[in-house]
Design a protein around this motif. Sequence first.
Motif, PDB file in Angstrom:
ATOM      1  N   PHE A   5       0.836  -1.198   0.000  1.00 31.59           N
ATOM      2  CA  PHE A   5       0.000   0.000   0.000  1.00 31.59           C
ATOM      3  C   PHE A   5       0.873   1.252   0.000  1.00 31.59           C
ATOM      4  N   ARG A   6       0.688   2.085  -1.010  1.00 30.01           N
ATOM      5  CA  ARG A   6       1.434   3.345  -1.131  1.00 30.01           C
ATOM      6  C   ARG A   6       0.531   4.479  -0.670  1.00 30.01           C
ATOM      7  N   PHE A   7       0.979   5.179   0.368  1.00 31.50           N
ATOM      8  CA  PHE A   7       0.165   6.215   1.007  1.00 31.50           C
ATOM      9  C   PHE A   7       0.830   7.568   0.752  1.00 31.50           C
ATOM     10  N   ASP A   8       0.463   8.208  -0.356  1.00 32.21           N
ATOM     11  CA  ASP A   8       1.058   9.487  -0.721  1.00 32.21           C
ATOM     12  C   ASP A   8       0.150  10.664  -0.388  1.00 32.21           C
ATOM     13  N   GLY A   9      -1.099  10.402  -0.046  1.00 36.18           N
ATOM     14  CA  GLY A   9      -2.050  11.468   0.222  1.00 36.18           C
ATOM     15  C   GLY A   9      -2.132  11.827   1.695  1.00 36.18           C
ATOM     16  N   ALA A  10      -3.219  12.528   2.039  1.00 34.23           N
ATOM     17  CA  ALA A  10      -3.455  12.950   3.422  1.00 34.23           C
ATOM     18  C   ALA A  10      -4.568  12.107   4.031  1.00 34.23           C
ATOM     19  N   GLY A  11      -4.676  12.163   5.356  1.00 36.16           N
ATOM     20  CA  GLY A  11      -5.772  11.481   6.031  1.00 36.16           C
ATOM     21  C   GLY A  11      -5.346  10.257   6.805  1.00 36.16           C
ATOM     22  N   THR A  12      -6.262   9.285   6.915  1.00 46.68           N
ATOM     23  CA  THR A  12      -6.031   8.101   7.737  1.00 46.68           C
ATOM     24  C   THR A  12      -6.283   6.841   6.918  1.00 46.68           C
ATOM     25  N   LEU A  13      -5.316   5.945   6.938  1.00 43.94           N
ATOM     26  CA  LEU A  13      -5.439   4.642   6.289  1.00 43.94           C
ATOM     27  C   LEU A  13      -5.593   3.572   7.360  1.00 43.94           C
ATOM     28  N   THR A  14      -6.682   2.799   7.271  1.00 41.93           N
ATOM     29  CA  THR A  14      -6.913   1.691   8.191  1.00 41.93           C
ATOM     30  C   THR A  14      -6.884   0.387   7.411  1.00 41.93           C
ATOM     31  N   VAL A  15      -6.034  -0.533   7.848  1.00 40.72           N
ATOM     32  CA  VAL A  15      -5.943  -1.864   7.233  1.00 40.72           C
ATOM     33  C   VAL A  15      -6.306  -2.868   8.308  1.00 40.72           C
ATOM     34  N   ARG A  16      -7.359  -3.650   8.066  1.00 41.57           N
ATOM     35  CA  ARG A  16      -7.802  -4.585   9.097  1.00 41.57           C
ATOM     36  C   ARG A  16      -8.179  -5.924   8.459  1.00 41.57           C
ATOM     37  N   ASN A  17      -7.945  -6.980   9.226  1.00 39.29           N
ATOM     38  CA  ASN A  17      -8.297  -8.337   8.786  1.00 39.29           C
ATOM     39  C   ASN A  17      -7.712  -8.641   7.410  1.00 39.29           C
ATOM     40  N   PHE A  18      -6.441  -8.306   7.245  1.00 32.66           N
ATOM     41  CA  PHE A  18      -5.768  -8.399   5.951  1.00 32.66           C
ATOM     42  C   PHE A  18      -4.594  -9.363   6.039  1.00 32.66           C
ATOM     43  N   GLU A  19      -4.291 -10.013   4.912  1.00 33.23           N
ATOM     44  CA  GLU A  19      -3.171 -10.953   4.854  1.00 33.23           C
ATOM     45  C   GLU A  19      -2.172 -10.494   3.803  1.00 33.23           C
ATOM     46  N   ALA A  20      -0.893 -10.411   4.177  1.00 29.45           N
ATOM     47  CA  ALA A  20       0.184 -10.086   3.238  1.00 29.45           C
ATOM     48  C   ALA A  20       1.172 -11.237   3.213  1.00 29.45           C
ATOM     49  N   VAL A  21       1.482 -11.720   2.025  1.00 29.23           N
ATOM     50  CA  VAL A  21       2.364 -12.874   1.868  1.00 29.23           C
ATOM     51  C   VAL A  21       3.516 -12.488   0.946  1.00 29.23           C
ATOM     52  N   GLY A  22       4.720 -12.351   1.496  1.00 27.64           N
ATOM     53  CA  GLY A  22       5.882 -11.995   0.701  1.00 27.64           C
ATOM     54  C   GLY A  22       5.803 -10.556   0.215  1.00 27.64           C
ATOM     55  N   PHE A  23       6.548  -9.631   0.863  1.00 27.48           N
ATOM     56  CA  PHE A  23       6.421  -8.206   0.532  1.00 27.48           C
ATOM     57  C   PHE A  23       7.665  -7.464   0.997  1.00 27.48           C
ATOM     58  N   GLY A  24       7.873  -6.292   0.402  1.00 31.24           N
ATOM     59  CA  GLY A  24       8.944  -5.415   0.866  1.00 31.24           C
ATOM     60  C   GLY A  24       8.477  -4.576   2.039  1.00 31.24           C
ATOM     61  N   GLU A  25       7.379  -3.848   1.843  1.00 34.21           N
ATOM     62  CA  GLU A  25       6.763  -3.044   2.888  1.00 34.21           C
ATOM     63  C   GLU A  25       5.247  -3.160   2.761  1.00 34.21           C
ATOM     64  N   LEU A  26       4.583  -3.214   3.883  1.00 37.21           N
ATOM     65  CA  LEU A  26       3.126  -3.282   3.844  1.00 37.21           C
ATOM     66  C   LEU A  26       2.540  -1.918   3.505  1.00 37.21           C
ATOM     67  N   VAL A  27       2.973  -0.873   4.214  1.00 37.20           N
ATOM     68  CA  VAL A  27       2.520   0.493   3.946  1.00 37.20           C
ATOM     69  C   VAL A  27       3.747   1.382   3.794  1.00 37.20           C
TER      70      VAL A  27
END
Length: 228
Positions: free
Chosen positions: A166-188
């Motif tokens: 997830f790339r967060f370039d904007g403003a505000g609040t990002l909520t990630v819930r009940n999510f699965e990530a398998v093999g990654f560099g960065e989650l956010v």
Amino acid sequence: MTARSPHSGHRRPQNRTPLTAAVAAGVLGLAIAAQAALATGTEGAAGAHALAAPRAAGEERLTATRRITGVFDGELTRFTAATPARKGRKAGGRDPLFELADGAVLKNVILGAPASDGVHCLGSCTLENVYWEDVGEDAAAFLGESPDAAYVVSGGGAAGAADTVFRFDGAGTLTVRNFEAVGFGELVRSCGDCAKRFRRHVVLKDVTATAPGGDLAGIDAGLATPPG
């Protein structure tokens, strides 16, 4: 779970990829509710950890970005791009499969390979039960400029992000819930050297992250001071 600078001297334990949260004070506020667990995952035929994605109910290849207003229910259709995607931080130049207007909802969608640049949210948005089988450049980018923008990722999962989920370039609040990530560099990943700088908040709740993995949340080092 503790926060550390992405340039700290912390030594990673052998035979295990640590999942850490990197925070630039005053710019990226991070809350990890419950626990972001390091999972062993499910072994695939080649020994790689597999994403627990649902079986696709249909297939559709997109030749152009699909722009969404209101609610779009994909009913577990697998969407792919008509052209191959490049991976990694320097890939660049690809359009998203889906572009969500402010307030739009995308749900029950599977993004297959190639997934191009995934999903772009131009303002507040909800991604509900969205699965990325093989992340291209990024799974999703959040680009709204209002400090009140709310981006919610609820359910779903992503696999094979060579760089960022997830790339967060904007403003505000990002909520990630009940999510699965398998093999990654960065989650956010939050942009620290973009022309426009915003205060951002990230909330991770009940996220299962399977190694190999890097940071749970980080910020580009280009931002030395928080925005006013």
